[in-house]
Design an enzyme around this catalytic site. Structure first.
Site, mmCIF file in Angstrom:
data_model
loop_
_atom_site.group_PDB
_atom_site.id
_atom_site.type_symbol
_atom_site.label_atom_id
_atom_site.label_comp_id
_atom_site.label_asym_id
_atom_site.label_seq_id
_atom_site.Cartn_x
_atom_site.Cartn_y
_atom_site.Cartn_z
ATOM 1 N N HIS A 78 0.844 -1.180 0.000
ATOM 2 C CA HIS A 78 0.000 0.000 0.000
ATOM 3 C C HIS A 78 0.884 1.236 0.000
ATOM 4 C CE1 HIS A 78 -3.546 2.394 0.622
ATOM 5 N NE2 HIS A 78 -2.973 2.986 1.643
ATOM 6 N N ALA A 79 0.523 2.230 -0.769
ATOM 7 C CA ALA A 79 1.169 3.534 -0.833
ATOM 8 C C ALA A 79 2.679 3.444 -1.083
ATOM 9 C CB ALA A 79 0.847 4.350 0.406
#
Length: 153
Positions: A78-79
């Site tokens: 994520h991210a």
């Protein structure tokens, strides 16, 4: 006028096609005609029958190298970890795909596709690549996925 047939109440005209709607199948006079469609026909005398198809050795490919890796980042892919992974995949000379839980593989160079996988910490993902340098690309990306990219440096 209520009792007359208007244009909306009229029955459809009869079909004026000269062809019959279906062809009646001729009765099976010979045994080959009695076989269902697509069934292999028996070989006649002096004929060996159908020849099995084989892929020539020059066209055969080795299977695509794959490796299953456990996601090591605490936040999963994520991210920031996904961004670092995608940047590393874009540097590779071969196209690399990543898949999770038996789903269809996605291009590892696409940030949206990698984020859409929804891989969390501890999930197993499958990396695959094809071409020259595939093994090295998979090794580098596997090491990146297994590391905790969220750890403070």
């Amino acid at each position: 006028m209520r009792g007359t047939a208007g244009p909306r109440n009229r029955p459809p005209p009869p079909c004026r096609s000269r062809r019959p709607r279906h062809r009646p199948r001729p009765e099976a006079a010979d045994p080959q005609a009695a076989q269902p469609r697509g069934a292999p026909k028996p070989a006649g005398p002096g004929h060996p029958g159908p020849i099995p198809f084989q892929i020539p050795s020059t066209l055969r490919r080795d299977p695509m190298p794959q490796r299953t890796v456990t996601v090591g980042s605490r936040s999963g892919l994520h991210a920031r970890p996904a961004s670092l992974f995608v940047q590393a995949a874009a540097r590779q000379p071969v196209r690399v795909t990543v898949a999770r839980d038996g789903r269809d593989p996605v291009d590892a160079r696409s940030l949206l596709s990698v984020l859409a996988l929804g891989a969390r910490h501890g999930d197993a993902v499958v990396l695959a690549a094809e071409g020259d340098g595939a093994e090295a690309a998979i090794e580098e990306l596997a090491a990146l996925l297994a590391a905790d990219l969220d750890a403070k440096e």
